[in-house]
Design an enzyme around this catalytic site. Structure first.
Site, short mmCIF file in Angstrom:
data_model
loop_
_atom_site.label_atom_id
_atom_site.label_comp_id
_atom_site.label_asym_id
_atom_site.label_seq_id
_atom_site.Cartn_x
_atom_site.Cartn_y
_atom_site.Cartn_z
N TYR A 47 -47.78 -62.02 -52.03
CA TYR A 47 -47.16 -62.50 -50.78
C TYR A 47 -45.75 -62.95 -51.07
O TYR A 47 -45.50 -63.65 -52.05
CB TYR A 47 -47.96 -63.66 -50.18
CG TYR A 47 -48.58 -63.27 -48.86
CD1 TYR A 47 -47.77 -62.96 -47.77
CD2 TYR A 47 -49.95 -63.15 -48.71
CE1 TYR A 47 -48.32 -62.57 -46.56
CE2 TYR A 47 -50.51 -62.76 -47.50
CZ TYR A 47 -49.68 -62.46 -46.42
OH TYR A 47 -50.23 -62.07 -45.24
N GLU A 49 -43.24 -63.83 -48.23
CA GLU A 49 -42.52 -64.08 -46.97
C GLU A 49 -41.17 -64.70 -47.25
O GLU A 49 -41.04 -65.59 -48.10
CB GLU A 49 -43.34 -65.00 -46.06
CG GLU A 49 -44.50 -64.27 -45.40
CD GLU A 49 -45.38 -65.19 -44.56
OE1 GLU A 49 -45.16 -66.42 -44.59
OE2 GLU A 49 -46.29 -64.68 -43.90
N ASP A 193 -29.84 -44.77 -35.19
CA ASP A 193 -31.12 -44.62 -35.88
C ASP A 193 -31.07 -43.27 -36.60
O ASP A 193 -31.17 -42.22 -36.00
CB ASP A 193 -32.24 -44.65 -34.84
CG ASP A 193 -33.63 -44.41 -35.44
OD1 ASP A 193 -33.71 -44.02 -36.61
OD2 ASP A 193 -34.61 -44.59 -34.70
N THR A 219 -35.71 -44.59 -41.39
CA THR A 219 -36.94 -44.54 -42.19
C THR A 219 -36.52 -44.21 -43.62
O THR A 219 -35.38 -43.80 -43.86
CB THR A 219 -37.90 -43.43 -41.72
OG1 THR A 219 -37.24 -42.17 -41.88
CG2 THR A 219 -38.30 -43.61 -40.26
N LYS A 222 -38.32 -39.60 -44.76
CA LYS A 222 -38.05 -38.26 -44.21
C LYS A 222 -37.12 -37.53 -45.19
O LYS A 222 -37.53 -37.29 -46.31
CB LYS A 222 -37.55 -38.39 -42.78
CG LYS A 222 -38.65 -38.99 -41.87
CD LYS A 222 -38.25 -39.20 -40.44
CE LYS A 222 -39.39 -39.86 -39.67
NZ LYS A 222 -39.01 -40.21 -38.28
N ARG A 228 -43.17 -44.34 -47.34
CA ARG A 228 -43.20 -44.55 -45.89
C ARG A 228 -42.67 -45.95 -45.57
O ARG A 228 -43.26 -46.95 -46.01
CB ARG A 228 -44.65 -44.40 -45.43
CG ARG A 228 -44.90 -44.25 -43.97
CD ARG A 228 -46.27 -43.64 -43.74
NE ARG A 228 -46.22 -42.23 -44.14
CZ ARG A 228 -45.67 -41.28 -43.39
NH1 ARG A 228 -45.18 -41.55 -42.20
NH2 ARG A 228 -45.63 -40.04 -43.84
C1 LIG Z 1 -39.50 -41.09 -37.38
C2 LIG Z 1 -38.59 -41.86 -36.51
C3 LIG Z 1 -38.81 -43.23 -36.26
C4 LIG Z 1 -40.09 -43.94 -36.59
O1 LIG Z 1 -40.44 -44.02 -37.86
P1 LIG Z 1 -41.93 -44.51 -38.25
O2 LIG Z 1 -41.78 -44.83 -39.69
O3 LIG Z 1 -42.84 -43.39 -37.94
O4 LIG Z 1 -42.22 -45.72 -37.43
C5 LIG Z 1 -37.86 -43.92 -35.53
N1 LIG Z 1 -36.77 -43.31 -35.06
C6 LIG Z 1 -36.55 -42.00 -35.25
C7 LIG Z 1 -35.32 -41.39 -34.68
C8 LIG Z 1 -37.46 -41.23 -35.97
O5 LIG Z 1 -37.24 -39.92 -36.12
#
Ligand SMILES: *Cc1c(COP(=O)(O)O)cnc(C)c1O
Length: 423
Positions: A47, A49, A193, A219, A222, A228
């Site tokens: 933990y 936090e 994002d 993220t 990807k 993840r």
């Molecule tokens: C994949 C994605 C997310 C979310 O990611 P998670 O890890 O699945 O919650 C957010 N924004 C965009 C643009 C994405 O392509």
């Protein structure tokens, strides 16, 4: 304790599925063994936090060093001056940003989900569309591209507190500079994002959002090819847009507001085993090997686009600047759902996807989204992309013939042996 053979047998089955199949889901990749090793380590027991050297638990002296290393490497990789590496996912990163800088009911302006945006950018089924008032911009019907002046008009009309750019299935470049002008004109905060193209941005192969956007989320699993998870970054700090008060005083800056919005705002204890995996992945992304990899991802996507066009497929926007292609299947008389369900029988994994101005439901769709990040990790090159497109085309054309689908599957399983994954 007795080994849980039921679950481990299933993990074995999944490993085999990944080894033998052709993975073309644009949001997926194959992380390295060392990233997985960190994820499966004793760090899961801890933990922690709070933030490094400011924890609510004892015994954090080691995880402090790990998390600080993750932060430092992310800063180097993206040229950021502040990073929070704790968001459990991309969705959590966006939730924290909105909690940190918006009040419930505030207007937000995002890229339309049906044009390629993400659920967390204001969809009515997501917290972002329930807690805030969502508005959207989209692409032009003729070009499949975003017209930045239309975004400006929309922003002028809506006067949002937050403008969100970035997408899940948009294959083109973003004009962050113009978006910042638009945000400044209407007094909005600008969030990029970069969940999908993060790897290209990190290595300077696409425009740099940190130069213009107040906040950048991503993220890590990807194109970045890590565990993840999610991250939040800024290059410049600003006054906290909310002027949020705490019992101890005022949170003065944006980054203080964002740290507080991650924890205690939206999360509890950070996943230090995942954060260790993030640190490793950021380190990997800084290498020449990764640079060559991410260059090849784009070459492969462009080679694939060319092959699809040669075979008479419609690609939204006509091509790609990143790792993904959005293909409009209407000219082939097949739905996205049918394509996905057919291809999976041949061990080809893609996802059905809405195309802009789609006339079918999100459960059926008129499109398929394809990405090259995972197959490039396996070592595939342009010549292999031509073969992939040939196999996809064949599969879709013989879709009623189960025997022929089985033949393609056997061919793929054989072919994948040439690109060993973890064995
Ligand atoms: C994949 C994605 C997310 C979310 O990611 P998670 O890890 O699945 O919650 C957010 N924004 C965009 C643009 C994405 O392509």
């Amino acid at each position: 304790m007795q080994r849980d053979s039921k679950i481990f047998n299933l993990i074995e089955q999944e490993a085999l599925r990944q080894e033998e199949g052709l993975e073309l889901i644009a949001s997926e990749n194959f992380t390295s063994k060392q990233v997985m090793e960190a994820q499966g380590s004793v760090l899961t027991n801890k933990y922690a936090e709070g933030l490094p050297n400011k924890r609510y638990y004892g015994g954090c002296q080691v995880v402090d060093l790990i998390e600080q290393e993750a932060i430092d490497r992310a800063k180097e990789l993206f040229g950021a001056n502040w990073v929070n590496v704790q968001p459990h996912s991309g969705a959590q990163a966006n939730a924290a940003v909105m909690l940190g800088i918006l009040n419930p009911g505030d207007r937000i302006l995002g890229f339309d989900l049906s044009h390629g945006g993400h659920l967390t950018h204001g969809s009515h089924v997501n917290f972002s569309g329930k807690l805030y008032e969502p508005h959207f911009y989209g692409v032009e019907k003729e070009t499949g591209l975003i017209d930045w002046e239309k975004v400006a008009e929309k922003a002028e009309e809506v006067k949002p507190k937050l403008i969100i750019c970035g997408a899940s299935s948009y294959s083109r470049e973003w004009n962050y500079e113009r978006l910042r002008e638009i945000a400044d004109e209407v007094g909005a905060t600008l969030l990029a994002d970069i969940s999908h193209p993060a790897g290209f941005i990190a290595r300077g192969l696409l425009n740099d959002p940190l130069e213009h956007c107040h906040i950048v989320t991503s993220t890590t699993h990807k194109t970045l090819r890590g565990p993840r998870g999610g991250i939040i970054m800024t290059r410049e700090d600003f006054e906290n847009p909310l002027g949020l008060k705490t019992p101890k005083g005022t949170i003065k800056t944006l980054t203080q507001a964002l740290d507080g919005a991650v924890f205690p705002g939206t999360q509890g204890g950070p996943l230090e085993h995942i954060i260790a995996g993030k640190a490793i992945a950021f380190g990997e992304a800084l290498t020449d090997d990764y640079f060559n990899y991410i260059m090849q991802v784009r070459k492969n996507a462009q080679a694939m686009a060319k092959e699809f066009l040669n075979r008479g497929y419609d690609i939204v926007s006509g091509g790609t600047d990143n790792h993904l292609l959005l293909i409009d299947l209407r000219s082939k008389g097949i739905s996205g759902k049918e394509a996905e369900n057919t291809l999976v029988k041949a061990d080809i994994t893609i996802n059905k996807n809405m195309v802009p101005f789609d006339d079918k439901s999100p459960f059926v769709t008129s499109g398929m989204r394809i990405g090259t990040a995972a197959v490039t990790t396996r070592g595939m090159k342009e010549i292999d992309m031509a073969r992939i497109v040939d196999m996809i085309d064949t599969t879709l054309m013989v879709r009623a013939d189960e025997r022929k689908l089985e033949d393609v599957k056997i061919e793929i399983n054989e072919w994948m042996k040439e690109f060993p994954l973890y064995s």
